[in-house]
Design an enzyme around this catalytic site. Structure first.
Site, PDB file in Angstrom:
ATOM      1  N   LYS A 100      31.651  11.781  34.385  1.00 40.79           N
ATOM      2  CA  LYS A 100      30.712  12.560  33.561  1.00 40.79           C
ATOM      3  C   LYS A 100      31.462  13.766  33.022  1.00 40.79           C
ATOM      4  O   LYS A 100      32.475  14.192  33.605  1.00 40.79           O
ATOM      5  CB  LYS A 100      29.513  13.033  34.400  1.00 40.79           C
ATOM      6  CG  LYS A 100      28.273  13.358  33.579  1.00 40.79           C
ATOM      7  CD  LYS A 100      27.504  12.124  33.183  1.00 40.79           C
ATOM      8  CE  LYS A 100      26.350  12.415  32.280  1.00 40.79           C
ATOM      9  NZ  LYS A 100      25.527  11.210  32.053  1.00 40.79           N
ATOM     10  N   GLY A 219      13.683   9.501  25.574  1.00 43.64           N
ATOM     11  CA  GLY A 219      12.216   9.579  25.585  1.00 43.64           C
ATOM     12  C   GLY A 219      11.594   9.006  24.324  1.00 43.64           C
ATOM     13  O   GLY A 219      10.589   8.281  24.393  1.00 43.64           O
TER      14      GLY A 219
HETATM   15  P1  NAD Z   1      18.485  14.463  24.405  1.00 43.11           P
HETATM   16  O1  NAD Z   1      19.265  15.695  24.260  1.00 43.11           O
HETATM   17  O2  NAD Z   1      18.489  13.489  23.271  1.00 43.11           O
HETATM   18  O3  NAD Z   1      16.946  14.814  24.732  1.00 43.11           O
HETATM   19  C1  NAD Z   1      16.564  15.612  25.806  1.00 43.11           C
HETATM   20  C2  NAD Z   1      15.071  15.927  25.658  1.00 43.11           C
HETATM   21  O4  NAD Z   1      14.648  16.661  26.809  1.00 43.11           O
HETATM   22  C3  NAD Z   1      14.741  16.797  24.441  1.00 43.11           C
HETATM   23  O5  NAD Z   1      13.486  16.401  23.922  1.00 43.11           O
HETATM   24  C4  NAD Z   1      14.636  18.199  25.057  1.00 43.11           C
HETATM   25  O6  NAD Z   1      13.827  19.088  24.289  1.00 43.11           O
HETATM   26  C5  NAD Z   1      14.000  17.856  26.385  1.00 43.11           C
HETATM   27  N1  NAD Z   1      14.190  18.900  27.403  1.00 43.11           N
HETATM   28  C6  NAD Z   1      15.303  19.606  27.657  1.00 43.11           C
HETATM   29  N2  NAD Z   1      15.061  20.486  28.645  1.00 43.11           N
HETATM   30  C7  NAD Z   1      13.772  20.308  29.027  1.00 43.11           C
HETATM   31  C8  NAD Z   1      12.923  20.902  29.997  1.00 43.11           C
HETATM   32  N3  NAD Z   1      13.359  21.896  30.778  1.00 43.11           N
HETATM   33  N4  NAD Z   1      11.659  20.438  30.110  1.00 43.11           N
HETATM   34  C9  NAD Z   1      11.220  19.451  29.316  1.00 43.11           C
HETATM   35  N5  NAD Z   1      11.962  18.852  28.379  1.00 43.11           N
HETATM   36  C10 NAD Z   1      13.218  19.290  28.228  1.00 43.11           C
HETATM   37  O7  NAD Z   1      18.997  13.759  25.745  1.00 43.11           O
HETATM   38  P2  NAD Z   1      18.855  12.225  26.164  1.00 43.11           P
HETATM   39  O8  NAD Z   1      20.108  11.538  25.774  1.00 43.11           O
HETATM   40  O9  NAD Z   1      17.532  11.707  25.709  1.00 43.11           O
HETATM   41  O10 NAD Z   1      18.887  12.345  27.766  1.00 43.11           O
HETATM   42  C11 NAD Z   1      17.707  12.563  28.547  1.00 43.11           C
HETATM   43  C12 NAD Z   1      17.983  12.169  29.999  1.00 43.11           C
HETATM   44  O11 NAD Z   1      18.385  10.796  30.052  1.00 43.11           O
HETATM   45  C13 NAD Z   1      19.132  12.935  30.665  1.00 43.11           C
HETATM   46  O12 NAD Z   1      18.857  13.074  32.043  1.00 43.11           O
HETATM   47  C14 NAD Z   1      20.327  12.011  30.474  1.00 43.11           C
HETATM   48  O13 NAD Z   1      21.358  12.257  31.439  1.00 43.11           O
HETATM   49  C15 NAD Z   1      19.649  10.677  30.702  1.00 43.11           C
HETATM   50  N6  NAD Z   1      20.365   9.533  30.155  1.00 43.11           N
HETATM   51  C16 NAD Z   1      20.694   9.455  28.838  1.00 43.11           C
HETATM   52  C17 NAD Z   1      21.350   8.331  28.354  1.00 43.11           C
HETATM   53  C18 NAD Z   1      21.675   8.157  26.893  1.00 43.11           C
HETATM   54  O14 NAD Z   1      22.086   7.054  26.517  1.00 43.11           O
HETATM   55  N7  NAD Z   1      21.488   9.152  26.037  1.00 43.11           N
HETATM   56  C19 NAD Z   1      21.678   7.286  29.228  1.00 43.11           C
HETATM   57  C20 NAD Z   1      21.311   7.383  30.575  1.00 43.11           C
HETATM   58  C21 NAD Z   1      20.649   8.504  31.012  1.00 43.11           C
END
Ligand code: NAD
Length: 440
Positions: A100, A219
């Site tokens: 990571k 999401g």
């Molecule tokens: P992103 O940056 O696209 O979106 C993150 C979202 O979370 C945004 O809507 C942001 O406003 C919201 N957010 C941030 N802080 C917050 C808080 N304190 N309370 C509520 N909402 C909050 O990121 P993403 O890629 O969608 O990643 C989201 C999660 O999924 C993370 O834990 C990431 O590690 C995990 N993840 C992502 C991927 C990927 O392919 N992008 C893969 C596996 C896991």
């Protein structure tokens, strides 16, 4: 957070009588790089940003894991996320290890030019230790296709422009070797495991209500696909709070609004109303905080934002029937214990969000062969892989009478220790069959 990772690891390893040396190896990362990145800002001044790459374990294949840009990024968090990647790639049985990375930055405060300079500087710093056959980063919080494109271009500028060099990063745009289906893959994979889990429980998903915390890549794609599959999305939120409507939200309108404004629209709600409801129910739309969203009485709660959202302070108040953990580390070990005791099933991050890394594996495979698949081929392969992984976790859960999280850890630890034994990183225990590597 790293303590959370090692606590779950050692608790499960103890209960399954795992090889002590394997657990020792898995209790710390193999390599940690910290860098200071002096970025020239648009006004000519210089700002230093701190960055990290943690290569956790590569016994099963090249290191793999995303890079996040976020103000709270720190070494403890990146180590934990790299450890979870090691477990996750083993659970879904893809030939990668875990890693990571991240930069402590608020990317929204930087111009596009500053963000590009920061991204290129990061690659200059980590370039000697990454590559298509050693360590393959991907997107995570606040990083996207554009940033992967800058990363890839900088990596190829430094290391040569052979075709296969673009396999050094996944989550790229289609125009430079990205894969169909990768952008939506984490949300898609989450839906696949949720549907498979509900099928296993003989539950009909049609009309089930869902609340989603976090409306970024993961999401929003999950919301769109779950909506299309017949679930009713009653609440969504971002870091500024959320919206709720008991009869459901119009997800495609919300996605359009987010695409135009960059975040969830405030004081506007898009209810998904039938014609008869249309006039009377407008007022039922309410704003809510992230904490209130977590406490909603819904069928499925989906944390899809950041870590440590479900804690011992709010675990007793969760009213959902199921939790689909799309965010990494969304539930602390203390909260996990409380929720398990209450009998609420959690489909844990290490399987629920593994669709992203699995589609990254497909992107990498396509890059190395320079042979590209249609979107339905990617999605069919992804669905098959995720379904098989969940079924294995369900079988292990039944055999070990444990939680889904524990079952997934058991499978991963077993596979990791078996690889360590075969590679000779650890020796067979005296009570294992003499000279025979059985990973027990
Ligand atoms: P992103 O940056 O696209 O979106 C993150 C979202 O979370 C945004 O809507 C942001 O406003 C919201 N957010 C941030 N802080 C917050 C808080 N304190 N309370 C509520 N909402 C909050 O990121 P993403 O890629 O969608 O990643 C989201 C999660 O999924 C993370 O834990 C990431 O590690 C995990 N993840 C992502 C991927 C990927 O392919 N992008 C893969 C596996 C896991």
């Amino acid at each position: 957070m790293f303590d959370n990772f090692t606590k779950t690891l050692t608790d499960v390893a103890g209960r399954m009588n795992a090889h002590a040396d394997a657990v020792l190896v898995l209790s710390s990362p193999q390599r940690v790089l910290e860098v200071d990145l002096p970025v020239e800002m648009d006004d000519g001044s210089v700002q230093i940003f701190h960055g990290y790459r943690v290569q956790y374990n590569n016994v099963r294949g090249p290191y793999k894991g995303g890079i996040r840009f976020h103000p709270s990024v720190n070494l403890d968090e990146i180590k934990a996320l790299a450890g979870w990647m090691t477990i996750k790639t083993a659970v879904v049985n893809i030939p990668f290890g875990g890693a990571k990375g991240g930069i402590t930055v608020t990317p929204q405060e930087l111009s596009d030019e500053e963000l590009q300079r920061l991204s290129r500087l990061f690659v200059q710093s980590v370039s000697p230790m990454i590559g298509p056959h050693t360590d393959i980063p991907a997107p995570d919080i606040n990083t996207n296709e554009q940033i992967m494109a800058w990363f890839t271009d900088e990596y190829m500028r430094l290391n040569g422009r052979e075709m296969q060099a673009q396999a050094a990063f996944t989550g790229k745009p289609l125009s430079i070797g990205g894969s169909h289906g990768r952008e939506a893959a984490t949300g898609f994979g989450g839906l696949v495991v949720l549907l498979e889990y509900l099928k296993h429980k003989n539950k009909n998903p049609k009309g089930m209500t869902i609340a989603i915390q976090g409306f970024g890549n993961v999401g929003s794609h999950f919301a769109r696909l779950a909506d299309e599959a017949g679930f009713i999305i009653v609440a969504v939120s971002d870091s500024h709070g959320g919206v709720y409507h008991p009869k459901g939200l119009d997800i495609s309108q919300i996605i359009q609004a987010v695409n135009m404004g960059g975040r969830l629209p405030k004081n506007v709600c898009y209810p998904k109303l039938s014609v008869e409801d249309a006039s009377s129910d407008q007022e039922e739309c309410t704003s809510l905080t992230n904490e209130e969203l977590l406490r909603l009485k819904v069928d499925v709660l989906v944390p899809a934002a950041i870590e440590n959202q479900i804690t011992d302070a709010n675990a007793h108040n969760i009213q959902a029937s199921y939790i689909l953990e799309l965010a990494n580390g969304a539930t602390t070990p203390e909260a996990d214990a409380i929720i398990n005791k209450r009998g609420v099933p959690i489909i844990p991050d290490i399987i629920a969000n593994a669709g992203g890394v699995t589609a990254s594996y497909f992107e990498w495979t396509q890059n190395l062969q320079n042979l590209y698949w249609e979107e339905n081929e990617v999605n069919t392969k992804l669905q098959r892989k995720m379904t098989a992984a969940l079924q294995e976790v369900l079988r292990e859960q039944a055999a070990s009478t444990s939680s889904l999280r524990e079952a997934a850890y058991r499978i991963a630890i077993q596979r990791l220790q078996e690889a360590m034994l075969h590679r000779g990183w650890i020796r067979p225990r005296t009570h294992d069959t003499a000279g025979h590597v059985n990973g027990a």
